[in-house]
Design a protein around this motif. Structure first.
Motif, short mmCIF file in Angstrom:
data_model
loop_
_atom_site.label_atom_id
_atom_site.label_comp_id
_atom_site.label_asym_id
_atom_site.label_seq_id
_atom_site.Cartn_x
_atom_site.Cartn_y
_atom_site.Cartn_z
N GLY A 171 -11.66 5.84 5.06
CA GLY A 171 -12.05 4.46 5.34
C GLY A 171 -10.86 3.50 5.25
N CYS A 172 -9.86 3.88 4.50
CA CYS A 172 -8.68 3.03 4.30
C CYS A 172 -7.88 2.95 5.59
N ARG A 173 -7.62 1.72 6.05
CA ARG A 173 -6.93 1.57 7.34
C ARG A 173 -5.44 1.84 7.25
N GLN A 174 -4.95 1.88 6.02
CA GLN A 174 -3.50 2.05 5.85
C GLN A 174 -3.10 3.42 5.31
N ILE A 175 -3.85 4.46 5.69
CA ILE A 175 -3.44 5.82 5.34
C ILE A 175 -2.30 6.20 6.27
N ARG A 176 -1.11 6.42 5.68
CA ARG A 176 0.05 6.74 6.53
C ARG A 176 0.27 8.23 6.66
N PHE A 177 -0.14 8.99 5.63
CA PHE A 177 0.20 10.41 5.59
C PHE A 177 -0.63 11.09 4.51
N MET A 178 -1.00 12.35 4.76
CA MET A 178 -1.63 13.16 3.71
C MET A 178 -1.08 14.58 3.80
N ARG A 179 -0.94 15.21 2.66
CA ARG A 179 -0.64 16.65 2.66
C ARG A 179 -1.15 17.25 1.37
N ASP A 180 -1.66 18.51 1.45
CA ASP A 180 -2.07 19.17 0.22
C ASP A 180 -0.84 19.84 -0.39
N ALA B 246 2.37 25.50 -7.56
CA ALA B 246 1.33 25.33 -6.54
C ALA B 246 0.05 24.71 -7.10
N ASN B 247 -0.56 23.87 -6.27
CA ASN B 247 -1.89 23.32 -6.51
C ASN B 247 -2.76 23.79 -5.34
N GLU B 248 -4.07 23.83 -5.55
CA GLU B 248 -4.94 24.19 -4.43
C GLU B 248 -6.11 23.23 -4.28
N GLY B 249 -6.00 22.07 -4.94
CA GLY B 249 -7.04 21.07 -4.81
C GLY B 249 -6.45 19.67 -4.95
N LYS B 250 -5.18 19.56 -4.55
CA LYS B 250 -4.51 18.26 -4.71
C LYS B 250 -3.98 17.77 -3.38
N VAL B 251 -4.30 16.51 -3.09
CA VAL B 251 -3.80 15.89 -1.87
C VAL B 251 -2.85 14.76 -2.25
N VAL B 252 -1.70 14.75 -1.59
CA VAL B 252 -0.72 13.68 -1.76
C VAL B 252 -0.93 12.70 -0.61
N ILE B 253 -1.12 11.43 -0.95
CA ILE B 253 -1.42 10.42 0.06
C ILE B 253 -0.33 9.35 0.04
N VAL B 254 0.12 8.97 1.22
CA VAL B 254 0.96 7.79 1.32
C VAL B 254 0.08 6.70 1.93
N ALA B 255 -0.06 5.58 1.21
CA ALA B 255 -0.96 4.52 1.68
C ALA B 255 -0.26 3.17 1.56
N GLY B 256 -0.62 2.26 2.45
CA GLY B 256 -0.06 0.91 2.41
C GLY B 256 -0.31 0.25 1.06
N ALA B 257 0.65 -0.54 0.57
CA ALA B 257 0.55 -1.16 -0.75
C ALA B 257 -0.69 -2.05 -0.88
N ASP B 258 -1.05 -2.76 0.20
CA ASP B 258 -2.18 -3.69 0.15
C ASP B 258 -3.49 -2.97 -0.16
N GLU B 259 -3.62 -1.77 0.33
CA GLU B 259 -4.90 -1.08 0.19
C GLU B 259 -4.90 -0.01 -0.88
N ALA B 260 -3.75 0.27 -1.47
CA ALA B 260 -3.65 1.39 -2.41
C ALA B 260 -4.60 1.22 -3.61
N GLY B 261 -4.71 0.00 -4.11
CA GLY B 261 -5.58 -0.25 -5.26
C GLY B 261 -7.03 0.04 -4.94
#
Lengths: 339, 339
Positions: free
Chosen positions: A213-222, A271-286
């Motif tokens: 739902g966040c409009r400022q999702i720039r990147f995700m990776r597990d 290694a993790n198998e249930g962790k996602v790293v997200i890069v998100a815009g500062a305005d929406e991160a909270g």
């Protein structure tokens, strides 16, 4: 290729040697625009809509470990590769390579886990293959899962990370190193009683319900093989921005930290198998963090760092004592057969 | 599952034991309408168009054999699974499980073969995965390829065979048993000098150029593990028609026949990797054959039998001396690690 060069365990580490093998061999011969994206899933344009397509072979040893088994992992791993690409996972294939003599009862437990995990994730296993090799020609069983997901055009930038910019926040949905250390503690050669459970889980509902739902999702990776460290090193590679991780914000369970120290592992690369790293815009991160915390798999989510305009192309750890440590890709192999 | 039952080599034969394992385990737990089709490729309806999706793991021993190698085979096998479903193969994934110590030079030859075969077939390898296991934990290398093809709605009946009817002709594009006997002759334990080459080839161009124009294509399948015998046994299983194969029409190369006799194999059940079995309407079978013969991979095509209204549910061989021999599914395992 150098003369007489052979495959080393490090080529399967998910770190630098894996990247080199891909660049020098697979990407060179298979070269095409889609493969060149080099993300967790290939993005396919079929004219009538976009699809994400991904594959993963699982060789984890042991096949049963605290918190999961190879089947559970094979479904979660591929579902997550699709989900972090911004796609809705739909269909999986399952290819089994079985060692002659493997107990049918164990296979049934593994297959049942796959079915349960698929059901939870809301995907279907639609095609499969079974090969059997003579005793001693593989170790128990290996499973390949390939997956297809539907990708809405608005999320196509997520796997490339093309919109990442200075000021963006780095978020992860909990503690690091659990899967790798659960495997280590489960291996027979280590008679350790610490109860470490793998974090193995399908993240697609967390991602679709709380993150997309966040409009400022720039990147995700597990953060699987190679751990969080390898993911952040990949994010900055060749880019005109840096990435800072605040060590004090990293969550590492006491028993995971203890086992890492004992065995000489750096949790950043475990290694993790249930962790996602997200890069998100500062305005929406909270706001994003707040939503993630409402989901069971995001309850421990936190902001652990940010994208910087300085230190271009470099990821570093700001240590608790105020030092700086460069986070490079994992070189060599830390833990063979972790997934 | 019976208590203490274990995986046997026969479970990977592609014959009766494989079918039983699928029915009792995989189909039971993974059950869904798409998987229930149990054809070479799953047919997916994405709302905006239909796709065929398939997976295959390759464990062939030896990895290099006359007429091909494991990489060549891994591309052809999956391309063919898509093509015989009536789909246009588009994209492949490639998942490698490598044994520590495998020569990089050999891997390069295999990867180059895959790239060449992909180019010939007109498909792209778009995503991949590499795992490395310790020495002795797999035998050299295993490759999984999964594939996606576009399926026009008019060809959807092909993989189900729902339109097969008495009078239809059975066509195959050449000799049988070449691949299996090439592998046997290549195995170190057999010091044989017969030069048998695998028929390993991508059939998608033969199928799209020569076969798909025929309006009366009722069914196609590539006769791989389990051979022609298993394919015809599958065609009639539980159906209200029979299937007759005319032994005198079967083409078996002299050296293949010789090696089969020497080793006690029935060529009917020996694997092929470049042979498609087609069921076509009687009216069009002649024209179809003519068109197939113009393609290099169809030059030796012939009509080898027909669908009958009698002997329902049974496939049989009309022998050259006028006898009848029932063609059942392969039981047990004839040749482990043939593909």
């Amino acid at each position: 290729m150098k003369k007489n060069e052979t495959i080393l365990l490090g080529h399967g580490s998910g770190g630098k040697m894996t990247h080199d093998l891909i660049d020098q061999l697979f990407a060179r011969y298979f070269d095409n625009p889609i493969l060149r994206q080099q993300s967790d899933s290939a993005i396919l344009d079929l004219g009538t809509g976009k699809l994400a397509f991904t594959t993963d072979s699982f060789v984890v040893d042991p096949v049963f470990f605290p918190g999961g088994n190879i089947g559970h992992l094979a479904v979660a791993g591929t579902v997550n590769d699709l989900a972090v690409s911004g796609a809705v996972p739909l269909y999986l294939s399952a290819g089994f390579i079985l060692e002659e003599g493997f107990p049918m009862e164990s296979l049934e437990i593994i297959v049942r886990s796959m079915a349960e995990e698929a059901k939870k994730a809301g995907i279907s296993i639609v095609t499969g293959d079974t090969k059997v090799v003579n005793r001693g020609q593989c170790d128990k069983l290996f499973i390949n899962t390939s997956g297809i997901g539907r990708l809405e055009p608005e999320y196509e930038h997520i796997s490339s990370g093309i919109n990442i910019r200075p000021g963006d926040k780095i978020i992860i949905n909990g503690s690091i190193g659990d899967h790798g250390m659960a495997i280590m503690s489960a291996r027979n050669e280590l008679k350790i009683t610490t109860k470490i459970e793998s974090d193995c889980a399908c993240l697609n509902h967390l991602i679709s319900e709380s993150i997309m739902g966040c409009r400022q999702i720039r990147f995700m990776r597990d953060a699987t093989r190679g751990g969080l460290g390898t993911v952040v090193a990949e994010i900055v590679k060749g880019k005109s921005f840096g990435l800072k991780i605040d060590e004090s914000k990293l969550q590492i369970r006491e028993n995971v930290r203890g086992l890492c120290e004992m065995l000489g592992f750096d949790p950043l690369y475990v290694a993790n198998e249930g962790k996602v790293v997200i890069v998100a815009g500062a305005d929406e991160a909270g706001g994003l963090l707040k939503r993630m915390k409402q989901h069971p798999l995001g309850a421990e989510a936190s902001i652990i760092g940010e994208i910087t305009s300085d230190h271009q192309g470099i990821a570093w750890l700001e240590t608790v004592i105020g030092g700086k440590r460069i986070i490079d890709m994992l070189s060599g192999n830390q833990l063979p057969r972790i997934c």
